[in-house]
Design an enzyme around this catalytic site. Structure first.
Site, PDB file in Angstrom:
ATOM      1  N   ASP A  44       7.408 -12.032 -10.148  1.00 11.94           N
ATOM      2  CA  ASP A  44       7.116 -10.820 -10.923  1.00 11.94           C
ATOM      3  C   ASP A  44       7.029 -11.225 -12.386  1.00 11.94           C
ATOM      4  O   ASP A  44       8.013 -11.131 -13.123  1.00 11.94           O
ATOM      5  CB  ASP A  44       8.252  -9.802 -10.733  1.00 11.94           C
ATOM      6  CG  ASP A  44       8.399  -9.392  -9.265  1.00 11.94           C
ATOM      7  OD1 ASP A  44       7.490  -8.745  -8.746  1.00 11.94           O
ATOM      8  OD2 ASP A  44       9.428  -9.737  -8.657  1.00 11.94           O
ATOM      9  N   PRO A 103       0.854  -1.200   0.000  1.00  7.53           N
ATOM     10  CA  PRO A 103       0.000   0.000   0.000  1.00  7.53           C
ATOM     11  C   PRO A 103       0.887   1.247   0.000  1.00  7.53           C
ATOM     12  O   PRO A 103       1.846   1.327   0.762  1.00  7.53           O
ATOM     13  CB  PRO A 103      -0.787  -0.118   1.312  1.00  7.53           C
ATOM     14  CG  PRO A 103      -0.703  -1.555   1.692  1.00  7.53           C
ATOM     15  CD  PRO A 103       0.626  -2.040   1.175  1.00  7.53           C
ATOM     16  N   ASP A 151       7.227  -2.810   2.909  1.00  5.59           N
ATOM     17  CA  ASP A 151       8.486  -2.587   2.182  1.00  5.59           C
ATOM     18  C   ASP A 151       9.598  -2.394   3.208  1.00  5.59           C
ATOM     19  O   ASP A 151       9.419  -1.662   4.193  1.00  5.59           O
ATOM     20  CB  ASP A 151       8.334  -1.335   1.297  1.00  5.59           C
ATOM     21  CG  ASP A 151       9.525  -1.114   0.378  1.00  5.59           C
ATOM     22  OD1 ASP A 151      10.686  -1.197   0.847  1.00  5.59           O
ATOM     23  OD2 ASP A 151       9.295  -0.845  -0.810  1.00  5.59           O
ATOM     24  N   GLU A 195      17.224 -13.950   0.568  1.00  6.55           N
ATOM     25  CA  GLU A 195      17.535 -13.538  -0.816  1.00  6.55           C
ATOM     26  C   GLU A 195      18.982 -13.073  -0.942  1.00  6.55           C
ATOM     27  O   GLU A 195      19.511 -12.971  -2.037  1.00  6.55           O
ATOM     28  CB  GLU A 195      16.624 -12.392  -1.252  1.00  6.55           C
ATOM     29  CG  GLU A 195      15.216 -12.802  -1.572  1.00  6.55           C
ATOM     30  CD  GLU A 195      14.385 -11.592  -1.932  1.00  6.55           C
ATOM     31  OE1 GLU A 195      14.071 -10.801  -1.017  1.00  6.55           O
ATOM     32  OE2 GLU A 195      14.074 -11.419  -3.111  1.00  6.55           O
TER      33      GLU A 195
HETATM   34  P1  5GP Z   1       4.096  -3.780  -5.360  1.00  9.45           P
HETATM   35  O1  5GP Z   1       4.185  -4.138  -3.912  1.00  9.45           O
HETATM   36  O2  5GP Z   1       4.468  -2.341  -5.614  1.00  9.45           O
HETATM   37  O3  5GP Z   1       2.771  -4.122  -5.983  1.00  9.45           O
HETATM   38  O4  5GP Z   1       5.154  -4.702  -6.130  1.00  9.45           O
HETATM   39  C1  5GP Z   1       6.503  -4.354  -6.306  1.00  9.45           C
HETATM   40  C2  5GP Z   1       7.253  -4.397  -4.992  1.00  9.45           C
HETATM   41  O5  5GP Z   1       7.313  -5.751  -4.503  1.00  9.45           O
HETATM   42  C3  5GP Z   1       8.717  -3.975  -5.111  1.00  9.45           C
HETATM   43  O6  5GP Z   1       8.865  -2.586  -4.990  1.00  9.45           O
HETATM   44  C4  5GP Z   1       9.361  -4.732  -3.945  1.00  9.45           C
HETATM   45  O7  5GP Z   1       9.167  -4.034  -2.739  1.00  9.45           O
HETATM   46  C5  5GP Z   1       8.564  -6.015  -3.892  1.00  9.45           C
HETATM   47  N1  5GP Z   1       9.233  -7.086  -4.668  1.00  9.45           N
HETATM   48  C6  5GP Z   1       8.961  -7.515  -5.910  1.00  9.45           C
HETATM   49  N2  5GP Z   1       9.774  -8.515  -6.272  1.00  9.45           N
HETATM   50  C7  5GP Z   1      10.582  -8.738  -5.239  1.00  9.45           C
HETATM   51  C8  5GP Z   1      11.631  -9.679  -4.994  1.00  9.45           C
HETATM   52  O8  5GP Z   1      12.011 -10.515  -5.836  1.00  9.45           O
HETATM   53  N3  5GP Z   1      12.234  -9.610  -3.779  1.00  9.45           N
HETATM   54  C9  5GP Z   1      11.853  -8.712  -2.819  1.00  9.45           C
HETATM   55  N4  5GP Z   1      12.489  -8.739  -1.650  1.00  9.45           N
HETATM   56  N5  5GP Z   1      10.866  -7.829  -3.015  1.00  9.45           N
HETATM   57  C10 5GP Z   1      10.244  -7.835  -4.210  1.00  9.45           C
END
Ligand code: 5GP
Length: 361
Positions: free
Chosen positions: A302, A99, A166, A226
């Site tokens: 993703d 969010p 985040d 990771e």
């Molecule tokens: P959103 O939450 O904005 O819909 O999706 C993108 C966000 O998901 C990115 O800004 C990041 O915070 C998180 N995210 C996406 N892929 C990864 C990943 O492979 N590893 C991590 N740690 N976070 C990810």
């Protein structure tokens, strides 16, 4: 590949802003280019690039967030992402998103999530169920089930939401997300995810919010391992989340802990290879976990950023590790046991897999 497409599948690790179609991203970039907000030619190659380090992936997310940060676009991408997953026979999707607050356009974390829910409501290409149900089988909030064509042969997808914290956020901001998740339970929010750049932030910052989430009955999944960070990986495993994502940099002690706790792992093969967190697919820990019967689920992470689909992830696992049709089907089916939705949804999904099993030759 065709049978993998038609097989029912469960997707438990998909980030909304990472799952956007390239064509939509390019269209949004062009529009912002015309408005002078960005220079389109500077970002076009960034969007289309295929191989990115983990660090570059997070830079791309910052760009994607510039492109998608308004309510209308959040609604649009949600609708498209759900329809894309449904089109390849994902029958249950746990979609996660962070969010976002953006005062300059009047966006609060809540209004961002309302735009996501609006996107679920707007889904029209398939039937969608995205609200929890009462024991009488009716949605808790009957305004939010979009059973446009119930009882026909149209595809149907169950969608539930996870709110992401985040790693750049403070304890207070993380707590705000957890409180929002609690307020939005009737809109299909089931849990909390911890994600974002793994080299940023400290576990102790997020722990109070995660503990509160757990006390309040939310389910929790953590991006774990990771990067090599033994202390954090152990703290995360000791926390006993309902699931973990990735688990790339585990050593013997952590594997032991994981296996004895039986915490299901969300495996994202293409993501791990593209970001070089695993150097080569044939040494991916999928094989070890699969062979030791540890609970796991194949996911995209993703699908937009890594140009993949759930079917492609199954195909990659089958071809790399020599698994046949029946084994892949069983792998997809066992994922039902790890979803965060209630037993009613689990039973419906098991029914879908039972019907599909009869069609396997
Ligand atoms: P959103 O939450 O904005 O819909 O999706 C993108 C966000 O998901 C990115 O800004 C990041 O915070 C998180 N995210 C996406 N892929 C990864 C990943 O492979 N590893 C991590 N740690 N976070 C990810």
């Amino acid at each position: 590949m065709e049978w993998l497409m038609s097989m029912p599948k469960v997707e438990l690790h998909a980030h909304l802003n990472g799952s956007i179609r390239d064509s939509t991203l390019l269209e949004l970039a062009r529009l912002l280019g015309e408005k002078g907000v960005i220079v389109f030619s500077d970002v076009e190659h960034v969007i289309m690039k295929n191989d990115r380090s983990l660090h570059e992936v997070f830079k791309l997310f910052d760009l994607i967030h510039i492109l998608t940060t308004d309510h209308k676009t959040v609604t649009r991408i949600t609708k498209e992402v759900v329809e894309d997953f449904a089109s390849e026979n994902v029958v249950y999707l746990e979609l996660r998103t962070t969010p976002k607050r953006n005062d300059s356009i009047g966006m609060s974390k809540r209004s961002y999530m309302e735009a996501v829910v609006e996107g679920l409501r707007a889904v029209s290409a398939v039937d969608i169920d995205f609200a929890p149900h009462n024991t009488d089988g009716n949605p808790v909030n009957d305004m939010i089930t979009n059973d446009i064509c119930n009882g026909t042969t149209r595809k149907k997808i169950y969608v539930r939401l996870l709110l992401s914290i985040d790693r750049r956020e403070t304890t207070e901001a993380a707590m705000e997300t957890v409180k929002l998740a609690l307020e939005m339970r009737d809109f299909g929010v089931l849990g909390i995810d911890l994600s974002g750049n793994p080299i940023v932030g400290e576990w102790s910052t997020f722990l109070p919010a995660l503990e509160f989430a757990r006390e309040q009955g939310l389910q929790i999944t953590l991006h774990c391992g990771e990067v090599p960070n033994k202390k954090e990986i152990n703290s995360m495993l000791d926390f006993l989340p309902q699931r973990v994502g990735h688990a790339c940099f585990f050593q013997e002690e952590e594997w032991k802990k994981l296996k004895s706790s039986k915490i299901p792992v969300e495996i994202c093969l293409t993501s791990n290879i593209r970001t070089n967190t695993i150097s080569s697919i044939d040494i991916h820990h999928f094989a070890n976990l699969y062979n030791s019967n540890h609970p796991l689920v194949l996911c995209t992470d993703d699908s937009g950023v890594f140009s993949t689909t759930v079917s492609k992830e199954y195909h990659l696992a089958a071809s790399t590790f020599g698994l046949g049709k029946w084994e892949m089907f069983q792998l997809a089916k066992t994922a039902v046991g790890f979803i965060f939705a209630d037993d009613g949804v689990k039973q419906d999904l098991e029914g879908i897999f039972d019907v599909a099993a009869k069609k396997l030759d």
